[in-house]
Design an enzyme around this catalytic site. Structure first.
Site, short mmCIF file in Angstrom:
data_model
loop_
_atom_site.label_atom_id
_atom_site.label_comp_id
_atom_site.label_asym_id
_atom_site.label_seq_id
_atom_site.Cartn_x
_atom_site.Cartn_y
_atom_site.Cartn_z
N ASP A 206 0.82 -1.28 -0.01
CA ASP A 206 0.08 0.03 -0.05
C ASP A 206 0.97 1.20 0.13
O ASP A 206 2.01 1.02 -0.27
CB ASP A 206 -0.84 0.07 1.09
CG ASP A 206 -2.44 0.54 1.03
OD1 ASP A 206 -2.25 1.92 0.57
OD2 ASP A 206 -3.31 0.00 0.72
N HIS A 281 -2.69 3.22 -4.59
CA HIS A 281 -1.89 2.77 -3.44
C HIS A 281 -0.65 2.17 -3.50
O HIS A 281 -0.37 1.04 -3.00
CB HIS A 281 -3.19 1.57 -2.76
CG HIS A 281 -4.13 2.54 -2.45
ND1 HIS A 281 -4.42 2.93 -1.13
CD2 HIS A 281 -5.67 2.24 -2.84
CE1 HIS A 281 -5.89 3.38 -0.82
NE2 HIS A 281 -6.41 2.96 -2.05
N CYS A 294 3.62 8.69 -13.99
CA CYS A 294 3.43 9.44 -15.16
C CYS A 294 4.44 10.85 -14.90
O CYS A 294 5.15 11.14 -15.83
CB CYS A 294 2.09 10.05 -15.26
SG CYS A 294 0.74 8.87 -15.56
N GLU A 346 -9.78 3.35 -5.85
CA GLU A 346 -9.40 4.66 -5.39
C GLU A 346 -8.06 5.14 -6.20
O GLU A 346 -7.22 5.94 -5.94
CB GLU A 346 -9.06 4.93 -3.90
CG GLU A 346 -10.07 4.44 -2.97
CD GLU A 346 -9.84 4.44 -1.56
OE1 GLU A 346 -10.77 4.78 -0.77
OE2 GLU A 346 -8.86 4.39 -1.55
#
Length: 366
Positions: A206, A281, A294, A346
């Site tokens: 995570d 995560h 990115c 998420e």
């Protein structure tokens, strides 16, 4: 001398009678029985079986010997008894495994009377669950870490027929946000077996920590397994970690440790499912290898909550997928589980919308 011998004989007879009377006159009620999970069928009878230093454990084959270990070790700890495992059935005072191919997988039948205990099952999992039920039928002092004296180790006469209601019976343990040592994981497996659960979902990755050794990418644990110690602050009240700050709070598991854990879990009929988060995560991975994102911007391993989660894997770079393939190959070499959990939640795609590499992936290929 003759009077002394008569007196001694009277004491012995009285002791034996008292012991037998203890068993026959002890009547349990359903409120005395607390088995988790509740068995599918339970019939309570009068009387009780009493464990003592002469109780024997009877196996149908040698592979079953270790299943008794949980009870034998507990009796040794609290009473210093060295209880015997044998293939020969005595006249009485024994616990016996009986193979019954008609019982469903993971199911068992437990029959307790005043002279013996039998556990019938198709295979070792059912025998193990039967022993864990016996453990819960015993007085709670069986779980003591210290010697216990003056206790009658009685269990009620009864018949239990049990099988799992659900095929998947699991616990998810998040070792990423809060690292637990390997010994704690072993104890967790023991507790799952006691409750007849069969899956440990191990959340290994995570934002706040990468907990699994990946040999092809050593910085995942050299950098990603450690965060700046802000454990004295509320989870959402911790400051943002800078890229050059050295983390001191955390840890990771070597591949050998995890392979040993998987092997131990298998003896308890427990499958370990690893969770390797993606594409979000993963701040712990990007802190180690910024080129996976990115923006390719250095970040620190977060010490607390992250929202929104924009530092995610870049979907437009080929080496992102090479990285993930290499990671998953090593994960598959450790965990023989049917599934690998990948999270998938998420993922705020803000950076994907701005990333030139991601935009190229959207363009039609001629």
């Amino acid at each position: 001398m003759e009077k002394i011998n008569k007196l001694l004989m009277l004491v012995i007879i009285t002791t034996i009678f008292s012991c037998n009377n203890n068993q026959e006159n002890k009547n349990f009620t359903e409120s005395d029985i607390a088995i988790i999970p509740k068995p599918a069928k339970l019939q309570l009878d009068k009387g009780a079986f009493q464990f003592d230093k002469n109780t024997q454990f009877i196996v149908a084959n040698s592979s079953q010997k270790e299943i008794y270990r949980v009870l034998i070790d507990k009796f040794k700890n609290i009473s210093s008894w060295n209880l015997e495992v044998s293939e020969k059935v005595p006249k009485d005072n024994f616990v016996q495994f009986i193979i019954d191919d008609n019982i469903e997988d993971e199911g068992y039948k437990l029959v307790v009377n005043s002279t013996n205990v039998t556990i019938s099952s198709k295979g070792n999992t059912g025998f193990m669950y039967g022993i864990e039920t016996l453990r819960q039928l015993l007085p709670v002092e069986i779980e003591s870490e210290n010697a216990v004296s003056g206790k009658d180790w009685l269990i009620p006469n009864l018949t239990i027929e049990d099988k799992p209601r659900y095929k998947y019976r699991g616990l998810m343990l998040d070792v990423s946000r809060h690292f637990f040592e390997i010994d704690y994981l072993m104890k967790t497996i023991d507790r799952l077996a006691m409750l007849k659960m069969n899956v440990l979902h191990l959340h290994l990755v995570d934002d706040q920590g990468w907990r699994i050794e990946i040999k092809k990418y050593p910085k995942l644990t050299e950098v990603g397994a450690w965060r700046v110690d802000q454990e004295d602050k509320h989870w959402d009240g911790r400051r943002k970690t800078l890229p050059n700050e050295k983390g001191t709070y955390g840890g990771f598991y070597t591949q050998k440790q995890l392979k040993d854990l998987v092997a131990y879990a298998a003896t308890k009929n427990i499958e370990i499912i690893p969770e390797i988060e993606m594409p979000a995560h993963v701040s712990s991975a990007i802190a180690a290898y910024p080129e996976l994102s990115c923006l390719e911007k250095p970040i620190g391993v977060p010490s607390g909550g992250v929202w929104p989660i924009t530092d995610i894997y870049c979907a437009g770079k080929e080496h992102t997928f090479e990285f993930l393939e290499n990671v998953l190959l090593e994960v598959m070499g450790i965990f023989p589980s049917k599934y690998i959990h990948v999270g998938g939640d998420e993922a705020t795609k803000t950076n994907w919308a701005k990333c030139a590499d991601c935009k190229k992936e959207k363009e039609p290929k001629v």
